[in-house]
Write a protein that holds these residues in place. Structure first.
Motif, PDB file in Angstrom:
ATOM      1  N   GLN A  49       0.840  -1.191   0.000  1.00 16.06           N
ATOM      2  CA  GLN A  49       0.000   0.000   0.000  1.00 16.06           C
ATOM      3  C   GLN A  49       0.879   1.247   0.000  1.00 16.06           C
ATOM      4  N   PRO A  50       0.502   2.226  -0.819  1.00 17.61           N
ATOM      5  CA  PRO A  50       1.299   3.454  -0.825  1.00 17.61           C
ATOM      6  C   PRO A  50       1.153   4.186   0.508  1.00 17.61           C
ATOM      7  N   GLU A  92       3.651   6.497  -4.827  1.00 18.35           N
ATOM      8  CA  GLU A  92       4.773   5.740  -5.366  1.00 18.35           C
ATOM      9  C   GLU A  92       4.371   4.268  -5.467  1.00 18.35           C
ATOM     10  N   PRO A  93       4.801   3.583  -6.514  1.00 20.99           N
ATOM     11  CA  PRO A  93       4.472   2.161  -6.618  1.00 20.99           C
ATOM     12  C   PRO A  93       5.199   1.356  -5.535  1.00 20.99           C
ATOM     13  N   ALA A  94       4.650   0.203  -5.248  1.00 23.68           N
ATOM     14  CA  ALA A  94       5.263  -0.659  -4.234  1.00 23.68           C
ATOM     15  C   ALA A  94       6.630  -1.125  -4.717  1.00 23.68           C
ATOM     16  N   ARG A  96       9.715  -3.464  -5.659  1.00 20.65           N
ATOM     17  CA  ARG A  96       9.723  -4.783  -6.311  1.00 20.65           C
ATOM     18  C   ARG A  96       9.877  -5.913  -5.282  1.00 20.65           C
ATOM     19  N   ILE A  99       6.587  -6.757  -3.636  1.00 17.56           N
ATOM     20  CA  ILE A  99       5.687  -7.526  -4.500  1.00 17.56           C
ATOM     21  C   ILE A  99       6.065  -9.001  -4.462  1.00 17.56           C
TER      22      ILE A  99
END
Length: 198
Positions: A49-50, A92-94, A96, A99
């Motif tokens: 989650q951002p 911002e994206p999670a 890497r 993930i």
């Protein structure tokens, strides 16, 4: 017939008892492992989650900028800063690693729960197998036991029982892989030692 019935009874009872004991052990491991995994997953999914913008920090930055832009010419004090508005910045994206960590850990939890589900299903089959057959070694009981034993073989129950530890092994491998990924993101020395132990 009594000797044949005794042989069938002993073989089937030993097989059912062995499978039941194995499955009990798998269920205990799967339950404890799932509980541990859940604790890790509760923390790790938050990495996906951002982070919400800190509105207090944004407001303080704006106030600071506004105070720095004051110009005072008696009798007026002017600010050249525009009115405060919270800017919509895309989150911002999670990372890497987060993930991959969550893919591995949630897959591990799914496999662990699947092994529990399969174990419960097989235990129900084994209970049905044993129900309605007395401990007497009569010809009729020998036929019933042999018929049920043939069906357990036909349904490949032994192969299903052997898949349960495989599911748990894969779940453990996924969990440990995710743990190495997490440690890699935190401290590479700790990761190296842990990966060596894994």
């Amino acid at each position: 017939w009594k000797e044949v019935a005794e042989t069938v009874k002993n073989y089937s009872d030993e097989t059912i008892e062995r499978w039941n004991k194995e499955i009990d052990t798998y269920l205990v491991f799967a339950g404890l492992f799932s509980a541990i995994l859940t604790a890790f997953n509760v923390q790790s999914y938050q990495l996906l989650q951002p982070a919400p913008p800190d509105s207090t920090l944004i407001a303080l930055q704006h106030i600071s900028a506004q105070l720095g832009s004051f110009s005072s010419r008696p009798p007026f004090i002017n600010s050249t800063q525009p009115v405060f508005q919270i800017a919509d910045t895309p989150p911002e994206p999670a990372p890497r690693y987060a993930i991959w960590l969550n893919i591995l850990w949630f897959s591990s939890l799914i496999l662990s729960l699947a092994s529990s589900s399969v174990s419960i299903m097989v235990k129900q089959w084994l209970n049905e197998y044993s129900s309605g057959v007395s401990s007497e070694t009569t010809r009729e009981n020998a036929r019933i036991r042999q018929y049920r034993l043939n069906n357990l073989i036909k349904w490949r129950v032994s192969a299903i029982v052997m898949t349960i530890p495989l599911l748990l092994q894969f779940a453990l491998a996924f969990f440990l892989s995710g743990l190495v990924i997490l440690l890699y993101s935190l401290n590479r020395s700790v990761m190296a030692v842990s990966a060596g132990l894994v």
